[in-house]
Design a protein around this motif. Structure first.
Motif, PDB file in Angstrom:
ATOM      1  N   GLY A 442     -21.558  17.414 108.709  1.00 33.51           N
ATOM      2  CA  GLY A 442     -21.579  16.927 107.325  1.00 33.51           C
ATOM      3  C   GLY A 442     -22.875  16.176 107.055  1.00 33.51           C
ATOM      4  O   GLY A 442     -23.970  16.658 107.342  1.00 33.51           O
ATOM      5  N   TYR A 443     -22.723  14.935 106.518  1.00 27.75           N
ATOM      6  CA  TYR A 443     -23.907  14.122 106.254  1.00 27.75           C
ATOM      7  C   TYR A 443     -24.198  13.169 107.414  1.00 27.75           C
ATOM      8  O   TYR A 443     -25.062  12.309 107.309  1.00 27.75           O
ATOM      9  CB  TYR A 443     -23.716  13.330 104.951  1.00 27.75           C
ATOM     10  N   ASN A 444     -23.481  13.300 108.510  1.00 23.52           N
ATOM     11  CA  ASN A 444     -23.675  12.412 109.651  1.00 23.52           C
ATOM     12  C   ASN A 444     -24.910  12.811 110.458  1.00 23.52           C
ATOM     13  O   ASN A 444     -25.283  13.984 110.537  1.00 23.52           O
ATOM     14  CB  ASN A 444     -22.448  12.436 110.567  1.00 23.52           C
ATOM     15  N   ASN A 445     -25.515  11.788 111.078  1.00 20.17           N
ATOM     16  CA  ASN A 445     -26.649  11.934 111.993  1.00 20.17           C
ATOM     17  C   ASN A 445     -27.622  13.037 111.568  1.00 20.17           C
ATOM     18  O   ASN A 445     -27.864  13.993 112.328  1.00 20.17           O
ATOM     19  CB  ASN A 445     -26.132  12.203 113.413  1.00 20.17           C
ATOM     20  N   PRO A 446     -28.228  12.922 110.396  1.00 15.83           N
ATOM     21  CA  PRO A 446     -29.143  13.982 109.929  1.00 15.83           C
ATOM     22  C   PRO A 446     -30.409  14.094 110.770  1.00 15.83           C
ATOM     23  O   PRO A 446     -31.050  15.142 110.778  1.00 15.83           O
ATOM     24  CB  PRO A 446     -29.465  13.555 108.491  1.00 15.83           C
ATOM     25  N   ALA A 447     -30.780  13.010 111.495  1.00 17.22           N
ATOM     26  CA  ALA A 447     -31.986  13.058 112.334  1.00 17.22           C
ATOM     27  C   ALA A 447     -31.700  13.693 113.694  1.00 17.22           C
ATOM     28  O   ALA A 447     -32.601  13.833 114.516  1.00 17.22           O
ATOM     29  CB  ALA A 447     -32.560  11.657 112.517  1.00 17.22           C
ATOM     30  N   LEU A 448     -30.435  14.064 113.956  1.00 11.66           N
ATOM     31  CA  LEU A 448     -30.049  14.785 115.180  1.00 11.66           C
ATOM     32  C   LEU A 448     -30.317  13.974 116.444  1.00 11.66           C
ATOM     33  O   LEU A 448     -30.719  14.509 117.490  1.00 11.66           O
ATOM     34  CB  LEU A 448     -30.765  16.146 115.248  1.00 11.66           C
ATOM     35  N   ILE A 449     -30.091  12.659 116.368  1.00 12.16           N
ATOM     36  CA  ILE A 449     -30.333  11.770 117.512  1.00 12.16           C
ATOM     37  C   ILE A 449     -29.373  12.116 118.640  1.00 12.16           C
ATOM     38  O   ILE A 449     -28.173  12.329 118.421  1.00 12.16           O
ATOM     39  CB  ILE A 449     -30.148  10.302 117.059  1.00 12.16           C
ATOM     40  N   ASN A 450     -29.909  12.139 119.851  1.00 18.33           N
ATOM     41  CA  ASN A 450     -29.088  12.404 121.040  1.00 18.33           C
ATOM     42  C   ASN A 450     -29.535  11.448 122.131  1.00 18.33           C
ATOM     43  O   ASN A 450     -30.403  11.762 122.950  1.00 18.33           O
ATOM     44  CB  ASN A 450     -29.256  13.867 121.475  1.00 18.33           C
ATOM     45  N   ASN A 451     -28.968  10.249 122.138  1.00 17.14           N
ATOM     46  CA  ASN A 451     -29.406   9.192 123.048  1.00 17.14           C
ATOM     47  C   ASN A 451     -28.156   8.578 123.685  1.00 17.14           C
ATOM     48  O   ASN A 451     -27.360   7.916 123.014  1.00 17.14           O
ATOM     49  CB  ASN A 451     -30.191   8.133 122.253  1.00 17.14           C
ATOM     50  N   SER A 452     -27.987   8.814 124.993  1.00 17.95           N
ATOM     51  CA  SER A 452     -26.753   8.374 125.664  1.00 17.95           C
ATOM     52  C   SER A 452     -26.618   6.854 125.660  1.00 17.95           C
ATOM     53  O   SER A 452     -25.508   6.322 125.634  1.00 17.95           O
ATOM     54  CB  SER A 452     -26.720   8.906 127.097  1.00 17.95           C
TER      55      SER A 452
END
Length: 539
Positions: A442-452
């Protein structure tokens, strides 16, 4: 001239006059000392689905027509409203709420636990209201007790209790309720003139503090139309863009209210590999995926200059999307920005050079050129986008600022940078903005961050009592090693916090001492119980 042509010309003139009046904000609403006329487009705007909390009416703001379990206080804590008490289990996966007795809806039916459970279950099913993804179900265990069972620890579920208005389960119809809502709030619905206004009257059976004003008319005028309504003395309060905030209007005073509403630009951190979202939209951007580009923008852009210029001197520089008034704001996320030389050095160290002399750097055959979209009806977003484009050119990045609408931007929000607005007293918005498994949902995390590490801080915060969790929420921004802010992933170019400008008739006191911090979208009526007419309206 033929008579039919004369009649036709007259008809066109009349239509033009009527259309002009509407466009200029003319409401033809008579003002009275015991009533309010407010051009408050910022209070959620005109809802397409009507005044239905299940379909999104005024979440994060006072719903007026309906009442809520809790209410936000000026100190950003919560107090009971429909609820008389609440408690959570030790891991925040179950909440039990006790309700007031004897509360009536405006159709004279009784509000009880079945109505609360129904409202929350329907709101989750619709997906149009607050994010209730952590809730499995709500159940009425007796007439005055509701139990919420969650599918994961969520200490922020208390925030969800303050912003969903309760609807009557027996009479609710999702196709008709929005146009003829029934609630238990301080005002009751009277009339909705679509495209123009909604009229409410004071609910004499409201259980809480009664507002002073018997009638409330909310005009949906915005921008020029709202300002013209102020100049024509047609409203008691007019919400206007900051571009008008320095204007003087006889009989009115401009109030600039603090907000937690922040403007920032998403910078997708992943390459465009051809992957798509579940909706089939593209993901990733081969320019912003290079960290040197994101860092150069964050260190090279001058946020103070943007606050002074694009935000008319009423902005406040921001570096991580967390407004500085919030308890989980992180001062360590602040950097020295506006440093063009450092931005150029970052690009050079990252392998970006201007090889063809056009002022824009390149790497591996790609120019550092990105599109930046903004909503065309938001003047401050346009000003931000244009200013960022001008500044970025100084250190060799081409930014093409482009006005658009949300229908178009919905399809490109995970591949092109967009000027966004966020701001809530609910810290779980950081889960939707930054959590890895929300990338492209949806409109979540549009920058596609993937940081554990970011995910771990969010998980820890959700397992901790809300008032004890603020350090974990701060660490999402920067924990000394990583985070979403410029020192870490630099996944966003957060720019500045804005203020909301309201022209208020001098006959009216809107009690600035009790105004709540304004969330994204505004909540001008959050303290309407304290508004007071101090003198008769001058006519």
């Amino acid at each position: 001239m033929d008579t039919k042509y004369i009649i036709g010309i007259i008809a066109v003139i009349i239509i033009a006059i009527i259309a002009g009046a509407v466009l200029m904000g003319g409401s033809h609403t008579e003002r009275a000392d015991d009533g309010l006329v407010v051009a408050a487009y910022s209070h959620g705007g005109e809802p397409e689905a009507g005044f239905d909390p299940i379909l999104g009416w005024n979440y994060y703001a006072e719903p007026l027509i309906q009442s809520t379990l809790l209410k936000m206080t000026k100190g950003m804590d919560y107090e009971n409203d429909l609820a008389t008490s609440w408690e959570a289990n030790s891991d925040f996966t179950e909440y039990t709420v006790k309700l007031r007795d004897g509360v009536k809806f405006t159709d004279n039916t009784t509000l009880d636990a079945e109505d609360v459970a129904f409202t929350y279950n329907e709101a989750k099913a619709s997906g149009a209201s607050l994010d209730l993804s952590s809730m499995d179900n709500a159940t009425a265990t007796d007439k005055n007790t509701v139990k919420f069972e969650l599918n994961r620890p969520d200490s922020t579920f208390i925030d969800k209790m303050a912003y969903i208005g309760i609807v009557p389960s027996d009479s609710y119809n999702n196709e008709t309720y929005g146009a003829n809502p029934v609630g238990s709030g301080p005002y009751k619905f009277v009339q909705w003139d679509k495209g123009q206004q909604v009229i409410l009257e004071k609910n004499p059976d409201y259980y809480g503090k009664q507002p002073e004003f018997n009638k409330l008319t909310i005009l949906f005028a915005q921008n020029d139309a709202a300002f013209n309504a102020v100049k024509n003395h047609e409203v008691d309060v007019g919400a206007v863009p900051l571009a008008y905030a320095n204007e003087t209007v006889d009989g009115y005073t401009m109030f600039l209210q603090d907000t937690i509403d922040v403007r920032g630009i998403s910078l997708p951190v992943q390459n465009n590999t051809g992957a798509t979202t579940e909706e089939g939209n593209p993901m990733g951007n081969n320019i912003t995926a290079d960290k040197a580009i994101r860092e150069a923008l964050n260190y090279g852009i001058d946020r103070t200059a943007i606050s002074d210029g694009a935000l008319n001197g009423f902005g406040y520089p921001n570096f991580d999307g967390i407004a500085h008034q919030l308890p989980w704001a992180n001062k360590e996320a602040t950097i020295e920005d506006g440093d063009v030389d450092k931005a150029k050095d970052i690009l050079k160290q990252g392998g970006w050079e201007d090889t063809d002399g056009d002022g824009i750097v390149e790497k591996d055959g790609q120019k550092a050129s990105i599109n930046l979209y903004y909503s065309s009806d938001a003047s401050e977003r346009q000003a931000i986008a244009v200013t960022v484009a001008e500044q970025a050119k100084e250190f060799g990045i081409e930014v093409n600022a482009t006005g658009s609408n949300w229908d178009e931007m919905d399809a490109i929000k995970n591949t092109d940078p967009i000027v966004w607005g966020f701001g809530s007293t609910d810290p779980s918005t950081m889960w939707s903005e930054y959590y890895s498994d929300q990338a492209g949902v949806g409109y979540n995390n549009p920058a596609l961050i993937n940081n554990s590490a970011v995910d771990a801080h969010i998980d820890n915060a959700m397992k901790t009592d809300r008032n004890s969790s603020f350090a974990e929420w701060s660490a999402v921004s920067w924990d000394g090693n990583t985070g979403i802010s410029p020192k870490g992933d630099a996944a966003w170019l957060w720019v500045g916090e804005i203020k909301y400008g309201y022209y208020v008739d001098d006959s009216l006191d809107i009690s600035n001492d009790t105004q709540l911090l304004q969330p994204h979208g505004g909540d001008i009526f959050g303290n309407i119980y304290d508004w007071h007419r101090v003198s008769s309206i001058e006519k």
